[in-house]
Design a protein around this motif. Structure first.
Motif, PDB file in Angstrom:
ATOM      1  N   ALA A  37      22.405  48.203  48.532  1.00 58.58           N
ATOM      2  CA  ALA A  37      23.569  47.989  47.679  1.00 58.58           C
ATOM      3  C   ALA A  37      23.283  46.941  46.621  1.00 58.58           C
ATOM      4  O   ALA A  37      22.702  45.882  46.891  1.00 58.58           O
ATOM      5  CB  ALA A  37      24.761  47.550  48.532  1.00 58.58           C
ATOM      6  N   GLU A  47      24.311  51.358  51.956  1.00 56.84           N
ATOM      7  CA  GLU A  47      24.511  49.920  52.144  1.00 56.84           C
ATOM      8  C   GLU A  47      23.202  49.145  52.259  1.00 56.84           C
ATOM      9  O   GLU A  47      23.167  47.924  52.062  1.00 56.84           O
ATOM     10  CB  GLU A  47      25.380  49.674  53.387  1.00 56.84           C
ATOM     11  N   SER A  79      31.066  58.206  46.521  1.00 56.21           N
ATOM     12  CA  SER A  79      29.777  57.971  47.183  1.00 56.21           C
ATOM     13  C   SER A  79      29.576  58.951  48.327  1.00 56.21           C
ATOM     14  O   SER A  79      30.488  59.207  49.124  1.00 56.21           O
ATOM     15  CB  SER A  79      29.703  56.543  47.714  1.00 56.21           C
ATOM     16  N   SER A 100      22.732  55.537  43.260  1.00 51.99           N
ATOM     17  CA  SER A 100      23.699  56.000  44.245  1.00 51.99           C
ATOM     18  C   SER A 100      23.820  57.512  44.151  1.00 51.99           C
ATOM     19  O   SER A 100      23.924  58.068  43.057  1.00 51.99           O
ATOM     20  CB  SER A 100      25.069  55.356  43.992  1.00 51.99           C
ATOM     21  N   SER A 126      21.948  56.478  49.074  1.00 51.53           N
ATOM     22  CA  SER A 126      21.310  56.126  47.811  1.00 51.53           C
ATOM     23  C   SER A 126      19.859  56.574  47.888  1.00 51.53           C
ATOM     24  O   SER A 126      19.374  56.993  48.950  1.00 51.53           O
ATOM     25  CB  SER A 126      21.395  54.623  47.541  1.00 51.53           C
TER      26      SER A 126
END
Length: 691
Positions: A245, A242, A181, A287, A185
């Motif tokens: 998510a 986050e 990651s 992501s 995102s």
């Protein structure tokens, strides 16, 4: 014996895999694609086709404007509260690039690539596409894949174009290299252009077509740009991972409109009005994954391409473009006639062509995507990135790399005629004095044109040569000169024909530069000037017959070798300059400020292939001529045409490689057509070794 095409298996039928299929099919190879999905709806919304990618598509006969792509005209940037940061119209700035920067819907590009790859139309056998065919195992040594169904397929080469979750990458690099990651995102969605125009708060954003608009927060941003002939706006909303998510990976994870609005609640009212237009049914989040530099691109007969080799963050819009470059490189390095035995030796060459460039652009992208308070933002030089990204044509670059590689393996070498002992130059009297050339006559016929700088760079002999101005468009001239009444030829003459590349600089080891036109080739119709010109002046001279046929208002030039014509140049509508200036035809074309002519001398070492006894640049300055050139008549033409045939090893045994290289030069537009007649020809005694 008939050529046997390569059997190529491509794992993955995304943009990179299909582009590879298009290119390899054109080279006559038999291509089979294996796609894990049904391709009922190729994922993604829209993407950038910057000049480096757009040009490759056009080379393969794919024209994005025919399926809704629209050019970039400008950029607008705002802070998150809506205060302006930047507003720039790019139309004039982008003219230095050979191809336009366009914005296209991803699905439309994918569909066109699929059509061109698999259609019965076009050259080469159509590629075969197997959908719902997930690859379970890959044997790199035997070029065999096994599907989950148990079916096995073997070929001469496997191309891993299976994206960020690549099965083939694990075979090539092992399990140590895995995507991770990036901490970000992105939401993605489309909004109809008309819907934005119909809203009083947002209508101004759609007033100018072809604009990319970005709103910046410190750790998040919203990017908006048009596609589908400016009928849809594509949105990419990049944010800390986050905040959105959810389970699952890939492009098609759903999310809620409430999550989108909450993520951008501190942005201004215009952004909120835009986000309110989102159709939750089409709203997706993915992501943004990154990956370390892979140690190798191939293993056995398996080679990686696109995201399988170098997953890209979206911050420069180059992910798809670099995958297209990878595909074009493979097609260039595996031309028609490549044998299965030659495949393993081409894969290291592919890695050499692609590794540094792909990962450098990848690093540029990371810097461009850094948060506003990140110290890496200080490294962000948009002009440096733009010149590196756009000023490249991978087809030309890889073809040049292949030619260089094959030349290093060939028993033939670069050579010039050897000296048979000391002798006074025939360009001088037996007492070593120059001949009086004031009465030597000349007639010069030239066609100046715009062409591809990226291709012309492949003709430069060393990395010390470069164009003095940025961009992918350059100017060059094909020129033929008839000489007569030369004292050092007993009062006779000869003809020459060559290519002058304008606006070139040579960078010395000290850092200083010399500018001029670079002469990569000069054909001459007589042995004596060839011998002396190569030995004494270091000029790239070779022999051919050169015939010039004149009529009242046209001139036709033909270059041939033992009856095989390979260059034809015609100048038509010739009028004396006074008459021509009264027309609306081609006018005087100002050239760049140049100091003279630059050539490159190369003398091979006997018995050591690839080793030079001497190689260095030569400069013939415009100052220092011993004879004044007097133009007595100048004619300007309405049209000029140049046609070059490549020939082959039988018809042009010593020249076909040169003819093939000249035939690749594209002519984008003729700038100047002229004939100049007069007297006075310099003896080029001012030629000097540069360093």
């Amino acid at each position: 014996m008939a050529e046997k095409p390569l059997q190529v298996l491509i794992v993955g039928a995304g943009i990179g895999g299909l582009m590879a299929a298009v290119g390899l099919r054109r080279e006559g190879h038999e291509v089979t694609l294996f796609e894990r999905s049904e391709l009922a709806e190729e994922v993604g919304a829209a993407l950038h086709l910057a000049p480096n990618a757009h040009g490759l598509l056009r080379h393969f006969g794919i024209f994005p404007e025919t399926f809704g792509a629209n050019p970039v005209h400008g950029f607008t940037e705002y802070n998150q509260d809506g205060t302006p940061r930047l507003d720039i119209r790019m139309t004039e700035l982008l003219k230095i690039w050979e191809h336009k920067w366009v914005l296209t819907h991803r699905v439309r590009l994918h569909n066109e690539l699929k059509r061109v790859a698999t259609s019965d139309e076009g050259s080469g056998p159509p590629a075969v596409l197997h959908k719902s065919s997930k690859v379970a195992e890959v044997d790199p040594e035997n070029a065999t894949i096994t599907l989950e169904s148990g079916a096995k397929y073997s070929g001469d080469l496997i191309i891993g174009a299976d994206g960020i979750s690549s099965v083939t990458r694990k075979v090539v690099t092992g399990d140590d290299i895995r995507p991770f990651s990036s901490g970000k995102s992105a939401f993605r969605f489309l909004v109809p252009h008309e819907q934005i125009r119909a809203n009083l708060e947002t209508e101004h954003l759609a007033a100018r077509e072809g604009y990319v608009t970005i709103w910046y927060g410190n750790d998040r941003r919203l990017v908006m740009y048009p596609c589908n002939d400016n009928t849809m706006m594509n949105f990419v909303a990049i944010h800390p991972a986050e905040l959105s998510a959810s389970r699952g990976e890939g492009w098609n994870r759903g999310t809620s409109k409430e999550t989108l609005l909450e993520t951008y609640r501190e942005f201004g009212p215009v952004v909120r009005a835009l986000l309110d237009m989102t159709d939750v049914g089409s709203l997706k989040v993915w992501s943004l994954l990154d990956m370390a530099h892979i140690p190798t691109w191939f293993k056995g007969r398996v080679v990686l391409l696109g995201d399988a080799a170098h997953p890209f963050l979206p911050h420069q819009g180059q992910g798809g473009g670099v995958a297209l470059e990878d595909a074009a490189s493979l097609a260039a390095l595996l031309p028609r006639g490549t044998t299965a035995d030659q495949v393993p030796e081409r894969l290291p060459l592919y890695e050499k062509c692609r590794d540094e460039r792909a990962h450098r652009i990848q690093e540029f992208t990371r810097i461009a995507g850094a948060d506003l308070n990140d110290e890496n933002r200080a490294k962000f030089n948009i002009m440096e990135f733009t010149r590196y990204n756009y000023g490249h044509d991978e087809w030309y670059a890889s073809k040049h790399s292949l030619r260089t590689y094959l030349s290093s393996k060939s028993p033939t070498i670069l050579r010039q005629p050897l000296s048979f002992g000391p002798h006074v130059s025939p360009r001088q009297t037996h007492h070593g004095h120059p001949f009086d050339s004031r009465h030597t006559t000349f007639a010069t016929h030239s066609v100046r044109f715009r062409t591809s700088a990226t291709y012309l760079r492949t003709l430069f002999p060393t990395a010390s040569f470069r164009f003095s101005a940025p961009g992918t468009v350059a100017e060059a001239t094909f020129m033929c000169t008839q000489l007569d009444k030369l004292g050092w030829l007993g009062g006779g003459g000869y003809n020459f024909f060559g290519l002058w590349i304008h606006g070139v600089e040579y960078v010395k080891k000290t850092g200083g530069t010399v500018s001029g036109s670079f002469l990569p080739i000069l054909f001459e119709s007589l042995a004596d000037p060839i011998v002396t010109g190569r030995e004494e002046l270091g000029m790239p001279k070779v022999f051919c017959d050169i015939d010039v046929t004149k009529t009242r208002d046209s001139t036709a030039i033909s270059c041939s070798w033992r009856g095989t014509r390979f260059i034809s140049m015609t100048l038509e509508g010739l009028k004396d300059e006074d008459a021509a200036n009264g027309d609306k035809g081609l006018g005087k074309v100002p050239g760049p400020q140049e100091d003279g002519l630059i050539t490159y001398r190369y003398i091979p070492t006997v018995g050591q292939r690839g080793v030079a006894d001497a190689e260095y640049p030569v400069f013939i300055g415009s100052d220092g001529s011993t004879t004044e050139r007097v133009v007595e008549r100048r004619l300007r033409g309405e049209t000029g045409r140049v046609d070059i045939q490549t020939g082959d090893e039988k018809s042009l045994p010593t020249l076909h490689h040169i003819a093939a290289g000249l035939a690749e030069i594209p002519i984008y537009g003729v700038l100047d057509v002229r004939t100049e007649e007069g007297r006075g020809v310099e003896d080029l005694s001012q030629a000097r070794k540069l360093e």
